[in-house]
Write a protein that holds these residues in place. Structure first.
Motif, PDB file in Angstrom:
ATOM      1  N   LYS A   1      46.075 -18.008  89.158  1.00 55.40           N
ATOM      2  CA  LYS A   1      45.058 -17.154  88.529  1.00 55.40           C
ATOM      3  C   LYS A   1      43.699 -17.842  88.518  1.00 55.40           C
ATOM      4  O   LYS A   1      42.668 -17.215  88.795  1.00 55.40           O
ATOM      5  N   GLU A   2      43.680 -19.145  88.211  1.00 53.01           N
ATOM      6  CA  GLU A   2      42.413 -19.878  88.178  1.00 53.01           C
ATOM      7  C   GLU A   2      41.762 -19.923  89.552  1.00 53.01           C
ATOM      8  O   GLU A   2      40.537 -19.790  89.675  1.00 53.01           O
TER       9      GLU A   2
ATOM     10  N   ASP B   1      40.260 -16.441  90.376  1.00 52.37           N
ATOM     11  CA  ASP B   1      39.022 -16.213  89.621  1.00 52.37           C
ATOM     12  C   ASP B   1      37.867 -17.031  90.192  1.00 52.37           C
ATOM     13  O   ASP B   1      36.737 -16.538  90.306  1.00 52.37           O
TER      14      ASP B   1
ATOM     15  N   ARG C   1      36.699 -15.538  93.509  1.00 57.69           N
ATOM     16  CA  ARG C   1      35.911 -14.326  93.289  1.00 57.69           C
ATOM     17  C   ARG C   1      34.508 -14.675  92.816  1.00 57.69           C
ATOM     18  O   ARG C   1      33.522 -14.094  93.285  1.00 57.69           O
ATOM     19  N   ARG C   2      34.403 -15.638  91.930  1.00 53.74           N
ATOM     20  CA  ARG C   2      33.081 -16.022  91.418  1.00 53.74           C
ATOM     21  C   ARG C   2      32.209 -16.596  92.530  1.00 53.74           C
ATOM     22  O   ARG C   2      31.001 -16.343  92.578  1.00 53.74           O
TER      23      ARG C   2
ATOM     24  N   GLN D   1      45.856  -9.313  89.745  1.00 53.90           N
ATOM     25  CA  GLN D   1      44.834 -10.343  89.626  1.00 53.90           C
ATOM     26  C   GLN D   1      43.725 -10.185  90.661  1.00 53.90           C
ATOM     27  O   GLN D   1      42.757 -10.923  90.654  1.00 53.90           O
TER      28      GLN D   1
ATOM     29  N   LEU E   1      35.766  -5.897  85.628  1.00 53.83           N
ATOM     30  CA  LEU E   1      36.311  -7.238  85.657  1.00 53.83           C
ATOM     31  C   LEU E   1      35.367  -8.181  84.916  1.00 53.83           C
ATOM     32  O   LEU E   1      34.210  -7.842  84.656  1.00 53.83           O
ATOM     33  N   PRO E   2      35.838  -9.366  84.550  1.00 53.74           N
ATOM     34  CA  PRO E   2      34.962 -10.327  83.860  1.00 53.74           C
ATOM     35  C   PRO E   2      33.642 -10.501  84.595  1.00 53.74           C
ATOM     36  O   PRO E   2      33.603 -10.583  85.819  1.00 53.74           O
TER      37      PRO E   2
ATOM     38  N   LEU F   1      30.402 -11.775  86.349  1.00 52.76           N
ATOM     39  CA  LEU F   1      30.280 -12.912  87.250  1.00 52.76           C
ATOM     40  C   LEU F   1      29.083 -13.792  86.929  1.00 52.76           C
ATOM     41  O   LEU F   1      29.098 -14.986  87.175  1.00 52.76           O
TER      42      LEU F   1
END
Length: 557
Positions: free
Chosen positions: A342-343, A346, A349-350, A385, A429-430, A432
């Motif tokens: 997961k990390e 993420d 994606r960032r 995810q 999504l969270p 960026l």
């Protein structure tokens, strides 16, 4: 920069009537950017040097994606990409065609196995399929990398190690069959190993206890029975911790460089580098490709503790990441693998890098026609995810049910994506933040992703030569599919790894209005777009003094 986001946030929260047209233009003068940022943006993608790929007028559409669009509509299109490892079970022209029809976006060739001639034959078959059958399948080669593995065990296939049996692991080469003898690939494989250490094969396929060091080898007792496969990986453990054996091994060996040159000569699209320790080897390879004027993308495989320690720099240096969970699970505690996965997703994606989740997705389907429910749940979680791609390894390379395995990935990912949209149609999504050098393009695409969801448009169109804007849109994981029109073949093939992007070959012109008009007309003529459909158009490099990007919501007449 915040003012841009605020402006678009207000606009995108509005409801647009079905017959209306919205256009937002962004310029340096409009938002008060500094001159150096303005200079950065004014280098239009449409003014870049065009090389290679020229097609006659029209759209070169992947036949599978076009059929999927006709049958399921825009929102029924699968966003998660599928990578299949090609091996003896699927290397014929007919089997490769079946995988392509099943949804394979990228074909992976593991340079650890088979001959150079075999790999060349497979690559040329894939390119022939693309040319003759209308597929858009990219080719990836995977370097062998620095690893200790079984070089020979005297048998053509697997060998069973029974509990309590005594085996001799040696670095000495031998010909023919020697019962209970295994040749290791690395000269110094036994250095630093002590009596009582555990020798683990392929992350747990079989386990041995080192009972004696004899000359150039290790005498071992099998404690957990299992199979010794050809070129199985070997690792050593002591008191529950991995014995580091990679520090003296180069990331790219002489064989790897030879394989890379072969891949370049055959026109592969991706090179995945195994056992990456830091960013240096990735940068070195990318610089080498630049000197040869090659546009091959370089992926880093994350499969060791060393790579996790320098994860940020590796992701920043690479063009994408492969999470090789099988080898990674040998080097870190098993319970940490899900959180590390997961990390990494993420972080990728960032930093706007595609990420492939690999290893043991449907491991049971190597032998059985139906996966376990736990495997399907694992695949679903990777899709939830928002990983860019899922990869089959042994399931397609040597299993009897490769076509069924890719069907399971396709159906599971499609259903999970649909569930995500049903649960939260306007899911965000969270955030960026500003994490990339080109903050203007980043903010434009961040806002475009939010607009697409809030306005529930049917599709997103982007016109690009190098693929940057398409990747930035993909990074936001919008509900609508992203159609990326490009006249660069290397860009089209590279976008095959990007979540939700459908790359389409199209002869771009400098007149952006003409590009938009022509592509919408051609899509309508192909019967994949209908009157009343709403599309969000993201265009770059409009040839005016002050406007460089635009967002338009266009209603098809």
């Amino acid at each position: 920069m915040a003012s841009i986001a605020a402006d678009f946030s207000l606009i995108s929260s509005c409801v647009i009537p079905k017959r209306s047209l919205f256009c937002a233009l962004v310029s340096p003068q409009r938002v008060g950017f500094k001159s150096n940022l303005s200079t950065l943006v004014t280098k239009s993608l449409l003014q870049e040097e065009v090389k290679g790929f020229k097609e006659k007028e029209g759209l070169v559409f992947d036949v599978v994606k076009e059929n999927e669009l006709r049958e399921n509509g825009f929102m029924g299109m699968r966003k998660t990409k599928l990578v299949c490892t090609v091996g003896p079970a699927c290397c014929s022209y007919e089997e490769l065609e079946k995988l392509a029809l099943g949804g394979m976006n990228v074909a992976r060739l593991n340079m650890c196995h088979n001959t150079r001639e075999w790999h060349q034959d497979v690559i040329r078959k894939i390119k022939k399929l693309n040319q003759e059958k209308g597929f858009c399948v990219s080719v990836m080669i995977d370097t062998e990398g620095s690893q200790i593995h079984v070089a020979d065990h005297g048998a053509p296939s697997s060998v069973k190690a029974e509990e309590g049996s005594i085996w001799f692991f040696t670095k000495e080469k031998f010909d023919g069959s020697r019962p209970f003898t295994v040749q290791a690939s690395y000269e110094g494989f036994d250095e630093g190993v002590e009596e009582g250490d555990e020798l683990v094969v392929d992350g747990g396929m079989a386990t041995f206890e080192v009972i004696e060091k004899i000359g150039n080898g290790l005498r071992c007792k099998c404690t957990d029975p299992g199979l010794l496969l050809p070129r199985a990986k070997l690792s050593f453990w002591r008191n529950g911790k991995l014995v580091d054996k990679h520090h003296e091994l180069p990331t790219l060996s002489a064989k790897d460089w030879s394989d890379i040159e072969f891949g370049i000569s055959e026109g592969v699209d991706f090179i995945a580098v195994s056992f990456v320790k830091d960013a240096a080897s990735i940068k070195h390879l990318k610089n080498h490709l630049i000197t040869k004027n090659e546009l091959v993308k370089v992926l880093a495989k994350i499969e060791s503790l060393e790579s996790l320690k320098k994860l940020d720099e590796i992701v920043e240096a690479s063009d994408g990441i492969m999470v090789a969970r099988g080898d990674l699970g040998v080097e870190i505690p098993l319970e940490q693998v899900p959180t590390v996965q997961k990390e990494i997703i993420d972080l990728c994606r960032r930093l706007n890098k595609p990420v492939i989740i690999a290893s043991q997705l449907l491991e049971s389907m190597i032998e059985y026609p139906t996966p376990t429910r736990a495997e399907v749940a694992d695949v679903s979680e990777a899709v939830r995810q928002c990983a860019d791609a899922l990869m089959l390894s042994g399931e397609s390379a040597m299993g009897s049910y490769g076509q069924k395995a890719i069907s399971v990935l396709r159906m599971t990912s499609t259903r999970m994506e649909l569930w995500n949209r049903e649960v939260s149609p306007q899911r965000i999504l969270p955030q960026l933040g500003e994490s990339l050098p080109d903050q203007i393009a980043e903010q434009i695409c961040n806002c475009a992703g939010q607009m697409a969801n809030k306005l529930a448009v049917d599709a997103i169109f982007v016109y690009t030569r190098n693929g940057q804007m398409a990747t930035l849109l993909s990074r936001n994981r919008p509900n609508a599919p992203i159609f990326a029109f490009t006249n660069e073949n290397s860009t089209r093939m590279a976008l095959n790894l990007q979540w939700g992007v459908v790359p389409i070959a199209f002869d771009l012109s400098d007149d952006m209005d003409a590009n938009i008009s022509k592509t919408t007309d051609l899509m309508k003529a192909r019967g994949v777009m209908n009157k009343g459909d709403a599309i969000l158009v993201v265009s770059v490099g409009i040839p005016t003094p002050s406007v460089h990007q635009s967002l338009q919501v266009k209603i098809i007449e």
